[in-house]
Scaffold this motif. Structure first.
Motif, PDB file in Angstrom:
ATOM      1  N   THR A  49     106.165  33.454 105.904  1.00 54.04           N
ATOM      2  CA  THR A  49     105.817  33.351 107.672  1.00 54.04           C
ATOM      3  C   THR A  49     105.143  33.503 108.059  1.00 54.04           C
ATOM      4  OG1 THR A  49     105.623  35.990 107.240  1.00 54.04           O
ATOM      5  CG2 THR A  49     108.106  35.306 107.077  1.00 54.04           C
ATOM      6  N   ALA A  50     103.599  32.777 107.282  1.00 52.74           N
ATOM      7  CA  ALA A  50     102.129  32.407 107.788  1.00 52.74           C
ATOM      8  C   ALA A  50     101.389  31.948 106.869  1.00 52.74           C
ATOM      9  CB  ALA A  50     101.376  34.081 108.720  1.00 52.74           C
ATOM     10  N   PRO A  51     102.297  30.257 106.178  1.00 52.76           N
ATOM     11  CA  PRO A  51     101.661  30.057 105.413  1.00 52.76           C
ATOM     12  C   PRO A  51     100.367  29.431 105.297  1.00 52.76           C
ATOM     13  CG  PRO A  51     103.153  28.851 105.740  1.00 52.76           C
ATOM     14  CD  PRO A  51     103.688  30.042 106.950  1.00 52.76           C
ATOM     15  N   ARG A  52      99.742  29.198 106.772  1.00 55.45           N
ATOM     16  CA  ARG A  52      98.864  28.819 106.997  1.00 55.45           C
ATOM     17  C   ARG A  52      97.744  29.520 106.886  1.00 55.45           C
ATOM     18  NH1 ARG A  52      96.913  24.051 106.537  1.00 55.45           N
ATOM     19  NH2 ARG A  52      94.946  25.456 105.406  1.00 55.45           N
ATOM     20  N   VAL A  53      98.180  30.764 107.189  1.00 54.82           N
ATOM     21  CA  VAL A  53      97.147  32.132 106.825  1.00 54.82           C
ATOM     22  C   VAL A  53      96.745  32.088 105.455  1.00 54.82           C
ATOM     23  CG1 VAL A  53      97.032  34.700 106.797  1.00 54.82           C
ATOM     24  CG2 VAL A  53      97.342  33.563 109.240  1.00 54.82           C
ATOM     25  N   VAL A  54      97.604  32.653 104.668  1.00 58.27           N
ATOM     26  CA  VAL A  54      97.517  32.547 103.577  1.00 58.27           C
ATOM     27  C   VAL A  54      96.598  31.861 102.833  1.00 58.27           C
ATOM     28  CG1 VAL A  54      98.961  33.117 101.146  1.00 58.27           C
ATOM     29  CG2 VAL A  54      99.751  34.067 103.120  1.00 58.27           C
ATOM     30  N   ALA A  55      96.750  29.902 103.609  1.00 61.32           N
ATOM     31  CA  ALA A  55      95.436  29.295 102.984  1.00 61.32           C
ATOM     32  C   ALA A  55      94.856  29.578 102.892  1.00 61.32           C
ATOM     33  CB  ALA A  55      97.215  27.684 103.409  1.00 61.32           C
ATOM     34  N   ASP A  56      94.617  29.362 104.441  1.00 58.93           N
ATOM     35  CA  ASP A  56      93.317  30.071 104.651  1.00 58.93           C
ATOM     36  C   ASP A  56      92.200  30.715 104.314  1.00 58.93           C
ATOM     37  OD1 ASP A  56      93.308  27.823 106.620  1.00 58.93           O
ATOM     38  OD2 ASP A  56      93.874  28.944 108.597  1.00 58.93           O
ATOM     39  N   ILE A  57      93.509  31.636 103.463  1.00 58.14           N
ATOM     40  CA  ILE A  57      92.095  32.749 102.870  1.00 58.14           C
ATOM     41  C   ILE A  57      91.768  32.234 101.168  1.00 58.14           C
ATOM     42  CG2 ILE A  57      94.523  34.392 101.845  1.00 58.14           C
ATOM     43  CD1 ILE A  57      91.945  36.424 102.830  1.00 58.14           C
ATOM     44  N   ILE A  58      92.832  32.167 100.935  1.00 56.40           N
ATOM     45  CA  ILE A  58      93.213  30.959  99.579  1.00 56.40           C
ATOM     46  C   ILE A  58      91.674  30.220  99.533  1.00 56.40           C
ATOM     47  CG2 ILE A  58      94.285  29.972  97.725  1.00 56.40           C
ATOM     48  CD1 ILE A  58      96.765  31.556  98.342  1.00 56.40           C
ATOM     49  N   ARG A  59      91.798  29.269 100.440  1.00 58.76           N
ATOM     50  CA  ARG A  59      90.626  27.568 100.456  1.00 58.76           C
ATOM     51  C   ARG A  59      89.005  28.403 100.848  1.00 58.76           C
ATOM     52  NH1 ARG A  59      91.347  25.290 105.910  1.00 58.76           N
ATOM     53  NH2 ARG A  59      90.273  27.176 106.418  1.00 58.76           N
ATOM     54  N   ASP A  60      89.031  29.782 100.960  1.00 54.72           N
ATOM     55  CA  ASP A  60      87.972  30.567 101.245  1.00 54.72           C
ATOM     56  C   ASP A  60      87.375  30.401 100.402  1.00 54.72           C
ATOM     57  OD1 ASP A  60      88.055  29.913 104.198  1.00 54.72           O
ATOM     58  OD2 ASP A  60      88.067  32.146 104.814  1.00 54.72           O
ATOM     59  N   ALA A  61      88.413  31.048  99.440  1.00 56.40           N
ATOM     60  CA  ALA A  61      88.133  31.955  97.450  1.00 56.40           C
ATOM     61  C   ALA A  61      87.467  30.468  96.973  1.00 56.40           C
ATOM     62  CB  ALA A  61      89.150  32.033  97.218  1.00 56.40           C
ATOM     63  N   VAL A  62      88.733  29.282  97.146  1.00 56.26           N
ATOM     64  CA  VAL A  62      88.300  28.522  96.232  1.00 56.26           C
ATOM     65  C   VAL A  62      86.780  27.814  96.463  1.00 56.26           C
ATOM     66  CG1 VAL A  62      89.009  25.392  96.391  1.00 56.26           C
ATOM     67  CG2 VAL A  62      90.367  27.961  95.816  1.00 56.26           C
ATOM     68  N   HIS A  63      86.561  27.782  97.540  1.00 56.31           N
ATOM     69  CA  HIS A  63      85.185  27.357  98.545  1.00 56.31           C
ATOM     70  C   HIS A  63      84.573  28.394  97.997  1.00 56.31           C
ATOM     71  CE1 HIS A  63      87.002  24.828 102.040  1.00 56.31           C
ATOM     72  NE2 HIS A  63      86.662  24.051 101.103  1.00 56.31           N
ATOM     73  N   ALA A  64      83.996  29.441  98.059  1.00 60.51           N
ATOM     74  CA  ALA A  64      82.915  29.552  97.103  1.00 60.51           C
ATOM     75  C   ALA A  64      83.096  29.478  95.276  1.00 60.51           C
ATOM     76  CB  ALA A  64      83.160  32.130  97.102  1.00 60.51           C
ATOM     77  N   ALA A  65      84.141  29.341  95.031  1.00 59.80           N
ATOM     78  CA  ALA A  65      83.665  29.406  93.737  1.00 59.80           C
ATOM     79  C   ALA A  65      83.655  28.280  93.393  1.00 59.80           C
ATOM     80  CB  ALA A  65      85.957  29.455  92.511  1.00 59.80           C
ATOM     81  N   SER A  66      83.701  26.870  93.642  1.00 59.41           N
ATOM     82  CA  SER A  66      83.608  26.248  93.550  1.00 59.41           C
ATOM     83  C   SER A  66      81.798  25.752  94.235  1.00 59.41           C
ATOM     84  CB  SER A  66      84.329  24.646  94.557  1.00 59.41           C
ATOM     85  OG  SER A  66      83.672  24.720  95.629  1.00 59.41           O
ATOM     86  N   GLY A  67      81.086  26.310  95.171  1.00 58.01           N
ATOM     87  CA  GLY A  67      80.074  26.559  95.307  1.00 58.01           C
ATOM     88  C   GLY A  67      80.092  25.479  96.661  1.00 58.01           C
TER      89      GLY A  67
END
Length: 231
Positions: free
Chosen positions: A212-230
């Motif tokens: 129902t709000a996939p962009r919101v979910v993708a955004d928080i995952i993207r933040d985690a990805v960016h943190a994980a990749s430095g």
């Protein structure tokens, strides 16, 4: 857009399958982030962790794990070697020695939460009307029909065994608190998120924001990805 070297592995919860992540997968792909959904049998917590680890074996490089609902317990028990971050999407996060049922039933349920009971095979199915009433009340009628049609039942063996030491004690975690959740009480989500010292994002979404709000979910995952990749 440059492709990330991080792979996102998405774990579905009870009464869902990998298709519940479809819109998140396409949103992440648009951001240059590779994602795959791990199929979980929902037959026991140990079976689900083993299935998730098999999916991890099919990837290369660093991993961000995201789990919805029950799968929060599963991602926390994955093999840690390449897991750099965890993302909880309206998810359950039992501590060591706790059962999934302990945290799920920590507070009284929402008035519209479904009554859950196992069938003769020890499997819990979600009543069809619960998809519109509680599981994804912000979804369309078409989405409700698909969610009900593809649902996978969950075994009592998934929620009645004590969990091991959770990975969130050792790797950074993000937590999307679903403020409109009628399946897992939002106050319980906040309790778990604060206990695990997660980066918290509380938003006005229902229990299944991947639909129902996939962009919101993708955004928080993207933040985690960016943190994980430095990056």
């Amino acid at each position: 857009m440059a492709k990330s070297d991080v792979t996102v592995v998405l774990a579905h919860g009870a009464w869902a399958d990998g298709s519940s992540w479809a819109r998140v997968i396409t949103a992440l792909d648009a951001d240059g982030i590779k994602a795959q959904a791990a199929p979980l049998p929902l037959t026991s917590l140990a079976d689900d962790v083993a299935a998730l680890n098999r999916s991890l074996d099919r990837t290369d490089g660093p991993i961000v794990l995201a789990g919805h609902a029950y799968a929060g317990a599963v991602i926390a028990l994955a093999r840690p070697a390449r897991v750099k971050a965890l993302v909880y999407v309206a998810a359950l996060a039992p501590d060591e020695g706790e059962k999934v049922a302990d945290v799920f039933y920590r507070l009284p349920p929402h008035p519209q939460a479904p009554k859950l009971a196992p069938d003769d095979n020890g499997l819990i199915w979600l009543p069809e009307d619960a998809f519109a009433a509680a599981f994804a009340q912000n979804a369309t009628g078409e989405d409700h029909a698909v969610l009900a049609a593809v649902q996978r039942p969950i075994s009592l063996n998934c929620i009645t065994v004590p969990a091991g030491r959770p990975l969130w004690k050792d790797v950074p975690s993000w937590f999307l608190i679903a403020e409109q959740d009628r399946m897992i009480v939002p106050e319980t989500q906040r309790f778990m998120a604060e206990r695990m010292k997660a980066t918290i994002r509380a938003l006005s979404v229902d229990h299944t924001p991947s639909v129902t709000a996939p962009r919101v979910v993708a955004d928080i995952i993207r933040d985690a990805v960016h943190a994980a990749s430095g990056k």
